[in-house]
Write a protein that holds these residues in place. Structure first.
Motif, PDB file in Angstrom:
ATOM      1  N   GLN A  15       0.835  -1.200   0.000  1.00 33.90           N
ATOM      2  CA  GLN A  15       0.000   0.000   0.000  1.00 33.90           C
ATOM      3  C   GLN A  15       0.875   1.256   0.000  1.00 33.90           C
ATOM      4  O   GLN A  15       0.642   2.187  -0.773  1.00 33.90           O
ATOM      5  N   GLN A  16       1.904   1.261   0.832  1.00 35.35           N
ATOM      6  CA  GLN A  16       2.799   2.409   0.895  1.00 35.35           C
ATOM      7  C   GLN A  16       3.570   2.562  -0.412  1.00 35.35           C
ATOM      8  O   GLN A  16       3.732   3.674  -0.918  1.00 35.35           O
ATOM      9  N   THR A  19       1.318   4.073  -2.999  1.00 34.66           N
ATOM     10  CA  THR A  19       1.094   5.487  -2.707  1.00 34.66           C
ATOM     11  C   THR A  19       2.298   6.330  -3.133  1.00 34.66           C
ATOM     12  O   THR A  19       2.136   7.406  -3.723  1.00 34.66           O
ATOM     13  N   GLU A  20       3.505   5.832  -2.864  1.00 32.85           N
ATOM     14  CA  GLU A  20       4.706   6.577  -3.258  1.00 32.85           C
ATOM     15  C   GLU A  20       4.818   6.668  -4.778  1.00 32.85           C
ATOM     16  O   GLU A  20       5.219   7.701  -5.308  1.00 32.85           O
ATOM     17  N   ASP A  23       2.310   9.270  -5.897  1.00 34.65           N
ATOM     18  CA  ASP A  23       2.820  10.611  -5.585  1.00 34.65           C
ATOM     19  C   ASP A  23       3.891  11.043  -6.582  1.00 34.65           C
ATOM     20  O   ASP A  23       3.912  12.195  -7.024  1.00 34.65           O
ATOM     21  N   TYR A  71      -4.418  -1.728  -7.232  1.00 32.68           N
ATOM     22  CA  TYR A  71      -3.142  -1.003  -7.292  1.00 32.68           C
ATOM     23  C   TYR A  71      -2.381  -1.376  -8.564  1.00 32.68           C
ATOM     24  O   TYR A  71      -1.806  -0.511  -9.224  1.00 32.68           O
TER      25      TYR A  71
END
Length: 86
Positions: A15-16, A19-20, A23, A71
């Motif tokens: 998940q992280q 997200t990165e 971004d 994702y």
């Protein structure tokens, strides 16, 4: 218990990572300065996210699996979008 903890940690890492990558994609779209460096960073983030997602899929629950697959689709869309702009 350790299995469930590892499963959750793998999901959170994926998940992280996703997200990165998202971004990094937002930054490259909004700012054209130093595009080559930003593109290299984005490529690295997307590759890392894919690895983390694939690791998490090995132990994911059904709910987690659905999110992880989303994702993957979102990352694929980023790759396609960047490739079209080049």
């Amino acid at each position: 218990m350790p299995y469930n903890k590892n499963k959750q940690q793998a999901f959170e890492a994926a998940q992280q990572g996703a997200t990165e990558a998202f971004d990094a994609y937002e930054a490259i779209v909004k700012d054209d300065a130093d595009y080559g460096h930003q593109l290299k960073h984005l490529t690295q983030e997307v590759n890392e996210a894919y690895q983390q997602i694939n690791n998490a899929l090995e132990t994911a629950s059904e709910t987690q699996r659905e999110r992880l697959e989303q994702y993957q689709r979102d990352l694929q869309q980023i790759v396609e979008d960047v490739n079209q702009k080049q």
